[in-house]
Scaffold this active site. Sequence first.
Site, mmCIF file in Angstrom:
data_model
loop_
_atom_site.group_PDB
_atom_site.id
_atom_site.type_symbol
_atom_site.label_atom_id
_atom_site.label_comp_id
_atom_site.label_asym_id
_atom_site.label_seq_id
_atom_site.Cartn_x
_atom_site.Cartn_y
_atom_site.Cartn_z
ATOM 1 N N HIS A 292 -9.133 -0.119 11.509
ATOM 2 C CA HIS A 292 -9.265 -0.083 10.047
ATOM 3 C C HIS A 292 -8.094 -0.769 9.343
ATOM 4 O O HIS A 292 -8.313 -1.718 8.589
ATOM 5 C CB HIS A 292 -9.414 1.367 9.554
ATOM 6 C CG HIS A 292 -9.633 1.474 8.079
ATOM 7 N ND1 HIS A 292 -10.533 2.324 7.503
ATOM 8 C CD2 HIS A 292 -9.053 0.821 7.044
ATOM 9 C CE1 HIS A 292 -10.515 2.181 6.193
ATOM 10 N NE2 HIS A 292 -9.615 1.275 5.894
ATOM 11 N N GLU B 277 13.854 -8.431 14.908
ATOM 12 C CA GLU B 277 14.077 -7.607 13.725
ATOM 13 C C GLU B 277 13.233 -6.328 13.681
ATOM 14 O O GLU B 277 13.510 -5.454 12.867
ATOM 15 C CB GLU B 277 13.761 -8.418 12.459
ATOM 16 C CG GLU B 277 14.656 -9.616 12.264
ATOM 17 C CD GLU B 277 16.014 -9.239 11.679
ATOM 18 O OE1 GLU B 277 16.036 -8.761 10.548
ATOM 19 O OE2 GLU B 277 17.033 -9.424 12.381
ATOM 20 N N HIS C 188 -5.417 -4.009 5.025
ATOM 21 C CA HIS C 188 -6.161 -4.383 6.234
ATOM 22 C C HIS C 188 -5.616 -5.689 6.809
ATOM 23 O O HIS C 188 -6.351 -6.677 6.911
ATOM 24 C CB HIS C 188 -7.647 -4.581 5.902
ATOM 25 C CG HIS C 188 -8.334 -3.410 5.273
ATOM 26 N ND1 HIS C 188 -9.557 -3.504 4.643
ATOM 27 C CD2 HIS C 188 -7.982 -2.094 5.193
ATOM 28 C CE1 HIS C 188 -9.926 -2.308 4.185
ATOM 29 N NE2 HIS C 188 -8.989 -1.445 4.492
ATOM 30 N N GLU D 17 -9.247 6.541 -1.290
ATOM 31 C CA GLU D 17 -8.207 7.024 -0.373
ATOM 32 C C GLU D 17 -7.140 7.842 -1.097
ATOM 33 O O GLU D 17 -6.042 8.039 -0.571
ATOM 34 C CB GLU D 17 -7.539 5.844 0.374
ATOM 35 C CG GLU D 17 -8.485 4.921 1.117
ATOM 36 C CD GLU D 17 -9.234 5.585 2.279
ATOM 37 O OE1 GLU D 17 -9.037 6.785 2.519
ATOM 38 O OE2 GLU D 17 -10.037 4.880 2.924
ATOM 39 N N HIS E 39 -1.792 0.914 1.340
ATOM 40 C CA HIS E 39 -2.765 0.781 2.432
ATOM 41 C C HIS E 39 -3.348 -0.626 2.387
ATOM 42 O O HIS E 39 -3.635 -1.150 1.302
ATOM 43 C CB HIS E 39 -3.871 1.820 2.269
ATOM 44 C CG HIS E 39 -5.066 1.571 3.134
ATOM 45 N ND1 HIS E 39 -4.990 1.492 4.509
ATOM 46 C CD2 HIS E 39 -6.377 1.373 2.832
ATOM 47 C CE1 HIS E 39 -6.193 1.258 4.995
ATOM 48 N NE2 HIS E 39 -7.058 1.170 4.011
HETATM 49 P P1 13P Z 1 -11.188 1.753 -2.268
HETATM 50 O O1 13P Z 1 -11.941 0.595 -2.869
HETATM 51 O O2 13P Z 1 -11.822 3.077 -2.596
HETATM 52 O O3 13P Z 1 -9.716 1.714 -2.645
HETATM 53 O O4 13P Z 1 -11.286 1.648 -0.690
HETATM 54 C C1 13P Z 1 -10.833 0.512 -0.006
HETATM 55 C C2 13P Z 1 -10.348 0.822 1.362
HETATM 56 O O5 13P Z 1 -9.549 0.092 1.897
HETATM 57 C C3 13P Z 1 -10.869 2.029 2.045
HETATM 58 O O6 13P Z 1 -10.069 2.373 3.136
HETATM 59 ZN ZN ZN Z 2 -9.087 0.594 4.001
#
Ligand code: 13P
Ligand code: ZN
Length: 272
Positions: free
Chosen positions: A210, A169, A141, A116, A139
Amino acid sequence: MKNIIESPFVVDMMRMTANMYRMGWDERNGGNISMMLDEQEVKEYLDIDSSIRAIPMGFEAKPLIGKIFIVTGTGKYFKNVEFDPENNLGIIRIAPDGVTANLLWGYSDGGRPTSELPAHLMSHMSRLAVNPENRVIMHSHPTNTLAMTYVHELDEKKFTHSLWEMCTECIVVFPDGIGVLPWMVCGTNEIGIATAEKMKEFRLVIWGQHGIYGCGKDLDEAFGLIETVEKAAQLYLMTANMPRVNTIHDNELVELAKAFKLNYRRDFLYLD
Ligand code: 13P
Ligand code: ZN
Protein backbone atom coordinates in the site's frame (compact mmCIF):
# COMPACT_ATOMS: atom_id res chain seq x y z
CA MET A 1 -8.52 38.83 9.84
CA LYS A 2 -5.70 37.97 7.45
CA ASN A 3 -6.25 36.03 4.21
CA ILE A 4 -5.87 32.34 5.05
CA ILE A 5 -4.85 31.39 1.51
CA GLU A 6 -1.65 33.37 2.18
CA SER A 7 -1.03 31.76 5.58
CA PRO A 8 2.27 29.87 5.87
CA PHE A 9 0.43 26.62 6.72
CA VAL A 10 -1.88 26.69 3.68
CA VAL A 11 0.99 27.74 1.39
CA ASP A 12 3.24 24.97 2.77
CA MET A 13 0.49 22.37 2.19
CA MET A 14 -0.04 23.63 -1.38
CA ARG A 15 3.68 23.39 -2.14
CA MET A 16 4.17 20.01 -0.47
CA THR A 17 1.20 18.28 -2.13
CA ALA A 18 2.26 19.65 -5.55
CA ASN A 19 5.80 18.40 -4.98
CA MET A 20 4.69 14.95 -3.85
CA TYR A 21 2.38 14.66 -6.86
CA ARG A 22 5.29 15.49 -9.17
CA MET A 23 7.44 12.89 -7.44
CA GLY A 24 4.87 10.39 -8.75
CA TRP A 25 4.02 9.22 -5.26
CA ASP A 26 0.43 10.43 -5.04
CA GLU A 27 -1.60 9.28 -8.00
CA ARG A 28 -5.26 10.30 -8.13
CA ASN A 29 -6.34 10.79 -4.49
CA GLY A 30 -3.47 8.66 -3.15
CA GLY A 31 -1.83 9.93 0.01
CA ASN A 32 -2.92 12.27 2.76
CA ILE A 33 -1.31 14.77 5.15
CA SER A 34 -2.29 16.18 8.53
CA MET A 35 -0.43 18.99 10.32
CA MET A 36 -1.20 20.30 13.79
CA LEU A 37 -1.43 24.10 13.86
CA ASP A 38 -0.62 26.65 16.50
CA GLU A 39 -3.84 28.08 17.97
CA GLN A 40 -2.50 31.64 18.24
CA GLU A 41 -1.34 31.57 14.63
CA VAL A 42 -4.70 30.24 13.36
CA LYS A 43 -6.53 32.98 15.28
CA GLU A 44 -4.97 35.56 12.95
CA TYR A 45 -6.97 33.99 10.10
CA LEU A 46 -10.06 32.31 11.59
CA ASP A 47 -12.47 32.46 14.48
CA ILE A 48 -11.49 29.14 16.04
CA ASP A 49 -14.76 28.93 18.01
CA SER A 50 -17.01 29.14 14.98
CA SER A 51 -17.73 25.80 13.29
CA ILE A 52 -19.00 25.54 9.71
CA ARG A 53 -20.25 22.02 10.46
CA ALA A 54 -19.56 19.13 12.80
CA ILE A 55 -17.94 16.01 11.32
CA PRO A 56 -18.34 12.75 13.29
CA MET A 57 -15.01 10.90 13.33
CA GLY A 58 -16.05 7.40 14.43
CA PHE A 59 -13.24 7.07 16.96
CA GLU A 60 -12.03 8.80 20.10
CA ALA A 61 -9.16 11.29 20.17
CA LYS A 62 -9.53 12.69 23.70
CA PRO A 63 -5.86 13.77 24.11
CA LEU A 64 -6.34 16.00 21.03
CA ILE A 65 -9.44 17.89 22.26
CA GLY A 66 -9.15 21.55 21.22
CA LYS A 67 -6.23 20.86 18.87
CA ILE A 68 -6.39 22.25 15.35
CA PHE A 69 -5.22 20.38 12.22
CA ILE A 70 -5.01 21.15 8.53
CA VAL A 71 -5.87 17.91 6.70
CA THR A 72 -6.16 16.87 3.05
CA GLY A 73 -9.70 15.92 2.01
CA THR A 74 -10.85 12.40 1.21
CA GLY A 75 -10.99 11.65 -2.50
CA LYS A 76 -9.11 14.85 -3.30
CA TYR A 77 -6.17 14.85 -5.69
CA PHE A 78 -2.79 16.17 -4.47
CA LYS A 79 -2.26 17.67 -7.93
CA ASN A 80 -5.28 19.96 -7.43
CA VAL A 81 -4.52 21.34 -3.96
CA GLU A 82 -2.39 24.25 -5.20
CA PHE A 83 -5.17 25.42 -7.55
CA ASP A 84 -8.11 25.10 -5.13
CA PRO A 85 -6.91 24.79 -1.53
CA GLU A 86 -10.29 25.68 -0.01
CA ASN A 87 -11.94 22.66 -1.62
CA ASN A 88 -9.11 20.13 -1.27
CA LEU A 89 -7.96 21.01 2.26
CA GLY A 90 -9.80 21.52 5.53
CA ILE A 91 -8.97 22.92 8.95
CA ILE A 92 -10.59 20.99 11.78
CA ARG A 93 -10.63 21.43 15.54
CA ILE A 94 -11.26 18.41 17.74
CA ALA A 95 -14.49 19.08 19.69
CA PRO A 96 -14.81 18.77 23.50
CA ASP A 97 -16.47 15.33 23.10
CA GLY A 98 -13.26 13.96 21.48
CA VAL A 99 -15.23 12.12 18.77
CA THR A 100 -16.27 15.04 16.54
CA ALA A 101 -14.20 17.36 14.35
CA ASN A 102 -15.47 20.92 13.96
CA LEU A 103 -14.77 22.25 10.49
CA LEU A 104 -13.28 25.76 10.72
CA TRP A 105 -12.38 26.21 7.05
CA GLY A 106 -12.23 24.28 3.76
CA TYR A 107 -13.83 21.16 2.23
CA SER A 108 -15.94 23.76 0.44
CA ASP A 109 -17.89 21.27 -1.69
CA GLY A 110 -19.16 19.48 1.42
CA GLY A 111 -16.17 17.14 1.66
CA ARG A 112 -14.59 15.43 4.63
CA PRO A 113 -11.11 14.81 6.00
CA THR A 114 -9.11 11.90 4.59
CA SER A 115 -10.50 8.41 5.13
CA GLU A 116 -7.21 7.75 6.94
CA LEU A 117 -8.07 10.23 9.71
CA PRO A 118 -7.99 7.39 12.31
CA ALA A 119 -4.38 6.50 11.36
CA HIS A 120 -3.43 10.20 11.33
CA LEU A 121 -4.95 11.33 14.62
CA MET A 122 -4.05 8.11 16.46
CA SER A 123 -0.47 8.47 15.16
CA HIS A 124 -0.39 12.12 16.28
CA MET A 125 -1.31 10.89 19.77
CA SER A 126 1.47 8.27 19.70
CA ARG A 127 4.13 10.67 18.45
CA LEU A 128 3.20 13.56 20.77
CA ALA A 129 3.61 11.17 23.71
CA VAL A 130 7.24 10.50 22.68
CA ASN A 131 8.03 13.87 21.08
CA PRO A 132 5.94 16.94 22.03
CA GLU A 133 7.43 18.73 18.98
CA ASN A 134 5.74 16.43 16.46
CA ARG A 135 3.27 18.22 14.19
CA VAL A 136 2.99 16.26 10.93
CA ILE A 137 1.75 12.82 9.88
CA MET A 138 2.22 12.07 6.17
CA HIS A 139 0.97 9.10 4.15
CA SER A 140 2.02 8.42 0.56
CA HIS A 141 2.38 5.71 -2.11
CA PRO A 142 6.01 6.11 -3.25
CA THR A 143 6.57 3.80 -6.21
CA ASN A 144 9.78 1.99 -5.28
CA THR A 145 8.89 1.60 -1.61
CA LEU A 146 5.59 0.06 -2.63
CA ALA A 147 7.31 -2.21 -5.18
CA MET A 148 9.81 -3.35 -2.55
CA THR A 149 6.96 -4.60 -0.34
CA TYR A 150 6.15 -7.13 -3.10
CA VAL A 151 9.60 -8.67 -3.28
CA HIS A 152 11.01 -8.24 0.22
CA GLU A 153 9.99 -10.03 3.40
CA LEU A 154 7.73 -7.84 5.54
CA ASP A 155 9.93 -8.14 8.59
CA GLU A 156 11.01 -4.99 10.45
CA LYS A 157 14.58 -6.04 11.11
CA LYS A 158 15.16 -7.42 7.61
CA PHE A 159 13.40 -4.50 5.85
CA THR A 160 15.29 -1.87 7.86
CA HIS A 161 18.58 -3.68 7.30
CA SER A 162 18.05 -3.89 3.54
CA LEU A 163 17.36 -0.14 3.42
CA TRP A 164 20.31 0.79 5.67
CA GLU A 165 22.63 -1.14 3.32
CA MET A 166 21.53 0.83 0.25
CA CYS A 167 22.70 4.37 1.12
CA THR A 168 25.25 5.53 3.65
CA GLU A 169 22.88 8.20 4.94
CA CYS A 170 19.98 5.84 5.70
CA ILE A 171 21.02 4.82 9.19
CA VAL A 172 21.78 8.48 9.95
CA VAL A 173 18.33 9.64 8.79
CA PHE A 174 16.31 6.84 10.39
CA PRO A 175 18.45 5.17 13.06
CA ASP A 176 15.22 4.09 14.76
CA GLY A 177 14.44 1.85 11.76
CA ILE A 178 11.15 1.32 10.03
CA GLY A 179 8.00 -0.36 11.37
CA VAL A 180 6.22 -2.75 9.04
CA LEU A 181 2.58 -3.75 8.90
CA PRO A 182 1.16 -6.50 6.68
CA TRP A 183 -1.47 -5.64 4.09
CA MET A 184 -4.65 -4.52 5.82
CA VAL A 185 -7.90 -2.89 4.73
CA CYS A 186 -7.17 0.84 4.62
CA GLY A 187 -9.29 3.68 5.98
CA THR A 188 -10.36 1.73 9.07
CA ASN A 189 -9.95 2.25 12.80
CA GLU A 190 -8.09 -1.12 12.89
CA ILE A 191 -5.30 0.03 10.57
CA GLY A 192 -5.26 3.31 12.51
CA ILE A 193 -4.72 1.50 15.81
CA ALA A 194 -2.02 -0.76 14.31
CA THR A 195 -0.20 2.21 12.73
CA ALA A 196 -0.33 4.27 15.92
CA GLU A 197 1.05 1.31 17.89
CA LYS A 198 4.07 1.19 15.53
CA MET A 199 4.41 4.99 15.73
CA LYS A 200 5.21 4.69 19.44
CA GLU A 201 8.48 3.08 18.39
CA PHE A 202 9.12 4.20 14.79
CA ARG A 203 8.84 7.48 12.83
CA LEU A 204 8.29 5.49 9.65
CA VAL A 205 5.72 2.75 9.09
CA ILE A 206 5.32 0.67 5.94
CA TRP A 207 1.90 -0.59 4.94
CA GLY A 208 2.56 -3.76 2.94
CA GLN A 209 1.36 -3.50 -0.70
CA HIS A 210 0.00 0.00 0.00
CA GLY A 211 2.45 2.71 1.04
CA ILE A 212 4.22 4.44 3.87
CA TYR A 213 3.68 6.76 6.84
CA GLY A 214 6.20 9.29 8.09
CA CYS A 215 6.08 11.98 10.74
CA GLY A 216 8.01 14.95 12.01
CA LYS A 217 8.07 18.41 13.54
CA ASP A 218 7.30 19.92 10.15
CA LEU A 219 6.42 18.91 6.58
CA ASP A 220 10.08 18.82 5.50
CA GLU A 221 11.05 16.39 8.23
CA ALA A 222 8.24 13.94 7.42
CA PHE A 223 8.91 14.27 3.68
CA GLY A 224 12.67 13.83 4.16
CA LEU A 225 12.18 10.55 6.00
CA ILE A 226 9.94 9.14 3.26
CA GLU A 227 12.20 10.50 0.50
CA THR A 228 15.23 8.75 2.02
CA VAL A 229 13.40 5.41 2.25
CA GLU A 230 12.16 5.81 -1.32
CA LYS A 231 15.69 6.46 -2.63
CA ALA A 232 17.02 3.39 -0.81
CA ALA A 233 14.12 1.28 -2.10
CA GLN A 234 14.90 2.44 -5.64
CA LEU A 235 18.55 1.40 -5.28
CA TYR A 236 17.47 -1.91 -3.76
CA LEU A 237 15.26 -2.66 -6.77
CA MET A 238 17.83 -1.45 -9.31
CA THR A 239 20.34 -3.92 -7.91
CA ALA A 240 18.01 -6.71 -6.79
CA ASN A 241 18.62 -8.91 -9.83
CA MET A 242 22.35 -8.31 -10.07
CA PRO A 243 25.12 -10.02 -8.16
CA ARG A 244 25.88 -7.91 -5.07
CA VAL A 245 29.63 -7.28 -5.38
CA ASN A 246 29.83 -4.56 -2.73
CA THR A 247 27.67 -3.50 0.17
CA ILE A 248 27.85 -1.49 3.37
CA HIS A 249 28.78 -4.06 6.00
CA ASP A 250 27.32 -4.15 9.49
CA ASN A 251 30.65 -3.26 11.10
CA GLU A 252 30.69 -0.16 8.86
CA LEU A 253 27.15 0.73 9.96
CA VAL A 254 28.42 0.50 13.55
CA GLU A 255 31.28 2.87 12.63
CA LEU A 256 28.78 5.30 11.10
CA ALA A 257 26.61 5.12 14.19
CA LYS A 258 29.63 5.95 16.35
CA ALA A 259 30.75 8.81 14.09
CA PHE A 260 27.26 10.37 14.05
CA LYS A 261 26.57 9.48 17.72
CA LEU A 262 23.37 7.70 16.74
CA ASN A 263 20.87 6.18 19.10
CA TYR A 264 20.12 3.36 16.70
CA ARG A 265 18.49 -0.08 16.54
CA ARG A 266 21.63 -2.10 17.08
CA ASP A 267 19.42 -5.19 17.28
CA PHE A 268 18.57 -4.63 13.58
CA LEU A 269 22.18 -5.46 12.63
CA TYR A 270 23.56 -8.99 12.30
CA LEU A 271 26.45 -8.79 14.76
CA ASP A 272 28.04 -11.79 16.49
P1 13P B 1 -8.17 9.55 0.93
O1 13P B 1 -8.54 10.06 -0.44
O2 13P B 1 -9.37 9.24 1.77
O3 13P B 1 -7.20 10.49 1.63
O4 13P B 1 -7.44 8.15 0.75
C1 13P B 1 -6.28 8.02 -0.03
C2 13P B 1 -5.39 6.94 0.45
O5 13P B 1 -4.21 6.99 0.20
C3 13P B 1 -5.97 5.82 1.23
O6 13P B 1 -4.98 5.11 1.89
ZN1 ZN C 1 -3.05 5.20 0.82
